[in-house]
Design an enzyme around this catalytic site. Structure first.
Site, PDB file in Angstrom:
ATOM      1  N   SER A   1      66.414 -10.540 -83.213  1.00 28.87           N
ATOM      2  CA  SER A   1      66.549 -11.291 -84.628  1.00 28.87           C
ATOM      3  C   SER A   1      66.461 -10.275 -85.644  1.00 28.87           C
ATOM      4  CB  SER A   1      65.123 -12.245 -84.447  1.00 28.87           C
ATOM      5  OG  SER A   1      65.289 -13.093 -85.423  1.00 28.87           O
TER       6      SER A   1
ATOM      7  N   ASP B   1      69.401 -22.321 -80.693  1.00 25.58           N
ATOM      8  CA  ASP B   1      68.607 -21.590 -81.255  1.00 25.58           C
ATOM      9  C   ASP B   1      68.697 -22.304 -82.812  1.00 25.58           C
ATOM     10  OD1 ASP B   1      67.625 -19.804 -83.367  1.00 25.58           O
ATOM     11  OD2 ASP B   1      68.316 -18.070 -82.140  1.00 25.58           O
TER      12      ASP B   1
ATOM     13  N   HIS C   1      65.710 -19.334 -79.255  1.00 26.85           N
ATOM     14  CA  HIS C   1      65.665 -18.062 -79.662  1.00 26.85           C
ATOM     15  C   HIS C   1      64.375 -17.276 -79.230  1.00 26.85           C
ATOM     16  CE1 HIS C   1      66.107 -15.633 -83.651  1.00 26.85           C
ATOM     17  NE2 HIS C   1      64.785 -15.247 -83.759  1.00 26.85           N
TER      18      HIS C   1
END
Lengths: 278, 278
Positions: free
Chosen positions: B148, B224, B257
């Site tokens: 991320s 996600d 995620h």
């Protein structure tokens, strides 16, 4: 026996899920996690391994830190991780003394004020498996495992219910809680002063007298700071010799009490269980 | 360049260790974790993979949750996980806006009050590798990866320093921070209003113009919740086509995620890096 889904994560082709449900045994709402391997998608029923965690853990620690999903997905077994005690604002607690929430010790408390909620033995042995069998594609084969306080719980539960579990394993279990400070503190609070009642929750005491065996594997780190005065793997080994209990005890140089021990050897535990479950 | 050991755990035959040290670039005491595979015990120098974590993480999240040690031990690579920002009571912070401690974004801040401490780009590119090379048995090969915000950091750093890294990978990276809310908030605070300065920290912008390539692998979960409006993997794929960048983008149905994505595919990332490092 309804359950409510809280979270879902895809993992190694299977699914990690968290649920809440009301426990009639514990008189409170509980949470558990389950990993369902990819095999269930094809309509297959799979065996299940119950995992009992250590003091201060919830259903999350093992699922997040052990690296178990890779093996469970490969071997086609489900993993169920309950919480370590009843939970809630109205549940009695004693953080100062390391008792209460997060430290249920997998016993049925007989002493007030603990006895209203702290019935983790019955929860793990009876209520939770019925719930799992009702709601998930689980076959009749199961195993049980755990860490430290949870290793104690897994060994005690398997030895007292040998017809229910194909295999049992533990990391760094509190092997002889009757005779060590962690166990004595918990047993005095939950079970009272009568040491007779303690023996039914003591792995060494149960193992010495065992007649019905569940194949057992234990892994212990030799650099575990609690080995000599709380976990006492040597006493476990001695107890197994008395009854000829099929215990494989593996001691690992330099390993400690942490999840770094568990993740390093979880593959061997899963393959050990799978050899008895499949 | 002294370092102080904080913790040690044996893991998969190697060692997980945490250290603190004073950073002259960040003007504060920092902490990092390193996994040293068993191969170093025999006096061998090993390559290293740097891991950059996401917002609100420390050096601990990846080491505890990714299951990376098994592969690193097998493949003979060290793993280094720095913290995600400068830390300390006297370090400016802005928790309310998701800026500051835990959210350094791997840039060199140019704007007051951030610019005194928030120089994470230079810390990861220069100071930390020098420290690692000085104190640990590391050879000249290295790779970089992250998740991320850390995936953004890894890709930007590899593309701006292609001579330094044999390979780069990312999970769910913020691919085009200039054009999404998470990136715009951080870049405005740390770099100011001038969008020109933002482009040197934007993977898509760098990738479109790239002439020197670092083999790159990215994995992205299709479930996600931030994929469309913050991570924008499609734009990354488009940017790679412009320059012919050697990017392998893998999109995974149903994955989200979380660390359940990372642990599911960390083996493929480690084998990808090892194929370039060894």
């Amino acid at each position: 026996m309804t359950i409510e889904n809280i979270s879902v994560n895809k993992s190694f082709g299977g699914w990690h899920k968290q649920y809440s449900h009301y426990s009639n045994i514990l008189n409170c709402t509980m949470q558990f996690a389950i990993f369902l391997p990819p095999q269930v998608v094809c309509g297959k029923k799979v065996p299940v391994i119950y995992w009992l965690s250590d003091v201060s853990c919830t259903d999350e620690n093992f699922m997040q830190k052990a690296g178990v999903q890779r093996l469970a997905a490969e071997l086609g077994v489900a993993i169920v991780a309950p919480d370590t005690s009843p939970r809630g604002d109205d549940i009695i607690d004693d953080v100062e003394h390391g008792l209460g929430q997060g430290a249920g010790f997998y016993v049925n408390a007989t002493q007030a004020p603990w006895n209203r909620h702290y019935q983790m033995y019955d929860y793990v042995v009876d209520e939770l498996p019925k719930l799992i069998e009702t709601h998930f594609p689980i076959n009749e084969k199961s195993a049980i495992s755990g860490h430290s306080m949870g290793g104690h719980g897994a060994l005690v539960i398997a030895m007292r219910n040998p017809e229910r579990y194909q295999s049992v394993s533990a990391f760094s279990p509190i092997s002889n809680p009757m005779d060590v400070p962690w166990g004595q503190k918990a047993f005095t609070a939950y079970l009272g002063q009568d040491r007779e009642s303690w023996a039914s929750y003591d792995t060494c005491a149960l193992m010495r007298k065992a007649k019905h065996f569940v194949p057992a594997r234990v892994d212990q780190g030799e650099s575990d700071g609690s080995l000599d005065d709380q976990l006492t793997a040597k006493k476990l080994s001695d107890a197994a010799k008395v009854s000829g209990y099929p215990l494989e005890l593996n001691q690992h140089v330099d390993y400690d009490h942490s999840y770094y021990l568990i993740s390093s050897f979880i593959e061997q535990h899963l393959r050990f269980h799978a050899s008895h479950l499949n």
